[in-house]
Design a protein around this motif. Sequence first.
Motif, short mmCIF file in Angstrom:
data_model
loop_
_atom_site.label_atom_id
_atom_site.label_comp_id
_atom_site.label_asym_id
_atom_site.label_seq_id
_atom_site.Cartn_x
_atom_site.Cartn_y
_atom_site.Cartn_z
N VAL A 173 44.79 10.23 0.11
CA VAL A 173 43.25 8.79 0.05
C VAL A 173 42.66 9.81 1.74
O VAL A 173 41.46 9.42 1.37
N SER A 174 43.29 9.87 2.53
CA SER A 174 42.32 10.66 3.73
C SER A 174 41.93 11.74 3.52
O SER A 174 40.95 12.32 3.54
N SER A 175 42.66 13.14 2.79
CA SER A 175 42.00 14.50 2.22
C SER A 175 40.94 14.54 1.60
O SER A 175 40.13 15.67 1.54
N GLY A 176 41.41 13.17 0.42
CA GLY A 176 40.52 13.67 -0.72
C GLY A 176 39.19 12.58 -0.79
O GLY A 176 37.76 13.40 -1.59
N TYR A 177 39.45 11.74 -0.28
CA TYR A 177 38.41 10.86 -0.43
C TYR A 177 37.78 10.31 1.42
O TYR A 177 36.19 11.08 1.66
N PHE A 178 38.64 10.12 2.34
CA PHE A 178 37.85 9.66 3.68
C PHE A 178 37.79 11.44 4.34
O PHE A 178 37.22 11.10 5.85
N GLN A 179 37.46 11.86 3.86
CA GLN A 179 37.81 13.41 4.36
C GLN A 179 36.33 14.38 3.57
O GLN A 179 37.01 15.43 3.05
N TRP A 180 35.71 13.61 3.33
CA TRP A 180 34.62 14.08 1.72
C TRP A 180 32.69 13.84 2.11
O TRP A 180 32.50 13.14 2.77
N THR A 181 32.57 14.77 2.62
CA THR A 181 31.06 14.77 3.15
C THR A 181 29.85 14.03 1.38
O THR A 181 29.13 12.79 2.35
N GLU A 182 30.07 14.24 1.14
CA GLU A 182 29.60 13.35 -0.37
C GLU A 182 29.42 12.06 0.10
O GLU A 182 28.84 10.64 0.20
N LEU A 183 30.82 11.68 0.24
CA LEU A 183 31.49 9.81 0.47
C LEU A 183 30.64 9.66 1.40
O LEU A 183 30.71 8.62 2.26
N LYS A 184 31.10 10.39 2.87
CA LYS A 184 30.71 10.10 4.26
C LYS A 184 29.01 9.26 3.78
O LYS A 184 28.29 9.28 4.67
N MET A 185 27.87 10.65 3.28
CA MET A 185 26.92 10.18 3.48
C MET A 185 26.42 9.27 2.87
O MET A 185 26.01 8.81 3.14
N ALA A 186 27.20 9.25 1.84
CA ALA A 186 26.96 7.75 0.79
C ALA A 186 26.80 6.20 1.28
O ALA A 186 26.26 5.71 1.58
N ILE A 187 28.18 6.43 2.44
CA ILE A 187 27.81 5.16 2.88
C ILE A 187 27.37 5.44 3.44
O ILE A 187 27.09 4.18 4.39
N PHE A 241 41.19 4.02 8.04
CA PHE A 241 41.05 5.42 7.96
C PHE A 241 39.48 6.32 8.51
O PHE A 241 38.56 5.13 8.72
N LYS A 242 39.39 6.61 9.52
CA LYS A 242 38.28 7.15 10.42
C LYS A 242 37.51 8.11 8.87
O LYS A 242 38.05 8.65 7.64
N ILE A 243 36.51 7.90 9.02
CA ILE A 243 35.76 8.24 8.08
C ILE A 243 34.66 10.12 8.30
O ILE A 243 33.83 9.66 8.71
N TYR A 244 34.96 10.66 7.12
CA TYR A 244 35.25 11.93 8.37
C TYR A 244 33.90 12.90 7.33
O TYR A 244 34.14 12.71 5.47
N ASP A 245 33.45 14.18 7.54
CA ASP A 245 32.68 15.05 5.99
C ASP A 245 33.97 16.11 6.29
O ASP A 245 34.99 15.58 6.36
N SER A 246 33.34 16.97 4.88
CA SER A 246 34.90 17.53 4.31
C SER A 246 34.92 18.58 5.16
O SER A 246 36.32 18.90 5.10
N MET A 247 34.46 19.11 6.43
CA MET A 247 35.76 20.28 7.60
C MET A 247 36.29 19.01 8.37
O MET A 247 37.37 19.80 9.26
N GLU A 307 35.20 17.29 10.50
CA GLU A 307 34.32 17.76 11.46
C GLU A 307 34.09 16.54 11.64
O GLU A 307 34.30 15.48 13.30
N ASP A 308 32.51 15.70 11.85
CA ASP A 308 31.82 14.85 11.82
C ASP A 308 32.50 13.58 11.62
O ASP A 308 32.71 13.22 10.26
N MET A 309 32.21 12.79 12.18
CA MET A 309 32.85 11.40 12.14
C MET A 309 31.99 9.78 12.20
O MET A 309 31.40 10.31 12.73
N ILE A 310 31.81 9.02 11.26
CA ILE A 310 31.28 8.03 11.11
C ILE A 310 31.38 7.28 12.99
O ILE A 310 33.33 7.01 12.49
#
Length: 391
Positions: free
Chosen positions: A52-66, A118-124, A126-129
């Motif tokens: 869940v962490s690496s597949g979803y909460f490190q995913w740029t599209e989901l980060k942007m949607a949130i 979970f911290k919410i990151y982009d796919s890299m 690096e960037d966290m909400i």
Amino acid sequence: MWYLSRHRWFFVGAAILIFLGFVFVQLHYQKKIETYQLKVFRVIAQCSIDLVSSGYFQWTELKMAIEQNDKEFIEEAFKEIKSLDPYIKKIEILDQPPNFEEGYYHVESDGERIWVRFKIYDSMGEDMIPNKTALVEWDANRILNSIGASVRFKKGGKKTFWGLEYVSNKNDWFFVSFQGTIVGMILMMAFHVFFVNSVLKAHYETEGLERIVNIVGRKDHYTAIHSRNVSKIAVFLGEKMGLKRKDLKALEASGKLHDIGKIAVPEHILNKPGKLSNEEFEVIKRHPQIGADILREYPELSSIVSAVLYHHERIDGSGYPEGLKNDEIPLFARIIAVADVYDALTSDRPYRKSLKPEDAVNLMKEMPLDQKIVEILATHLSEIKNLKPST
Ligand SMILES: [Fe+2]
């Protein structure tokens, strides 16, 4: 079930012992099993969380949607997560900064339930909400059930990783112990029946018969010695006729017990020196029937009843109690008759002296006995002489 009623306390005691044995074994291995199952649980849960962490909460599209509050996208993503991991109970986005420093996620528990922030990151990565946190709740007990664990998470249990507490499913080992006891008891009953039967049989075939013959011997010394001789001679003849071991055992018992009915004949008739009156002879003639009646009381001796009942039958029908002829007389009874007559003729009696074995056999060749058996006796006479130490 007769053995249960007759050996009630033995079975109750044995049941308790077996039960305690199973409980002891269960308790001994319970701890090991629990440790192993909790390790398996931790691996499964860790994998799910990582996924869940690496597949979803490190995913740029989901980060942007949130960030943009794109509810449709978020819902789709959460639905996908739940379909991948059926043990997830709920997923939420909290309007608060993650309250942990290290790593991408943090596991918490109230002892019974398990939440992961979970911290919410982009796919890299690096960037966290900064002001939002994802919260996922797992149904820990369902994961345990799926691996067939004998423990469950419950507040107040033994402390383990992530603050989870567990207790043993006591019903499980109780049930196993109970089942084990039943199986143990059935096996024991089967063994017991087999054991009792064989011991009983062995007892009747050896000690028991000897004791009966000794009891007869107290009243009638001749009959006791005579019965042992008849038994030996009958077994010898049976061997020469090629009978099986089981039949030889029956012959042995038949010989020892053939005159058991004489315990019902008064002593003054049994040991009378002179000739018996007709009335006295009638009393003597009852002994095969009485003997058979006694033996019918003992199921273990049922196979020899007919030999005892018919040992005074003669092949020309002149015998008693039924006047049977030839093959109507059972084989064992014909063998016992030959052994009986031979031993009687070669023994000293109050009313006459013993005959020499050769003379006895010659006389028997003229008697209404089974002549095939008399023939065997004649052929092996020298060996049979040695069987009779008491003459
Ligand atoms: Fe007899």
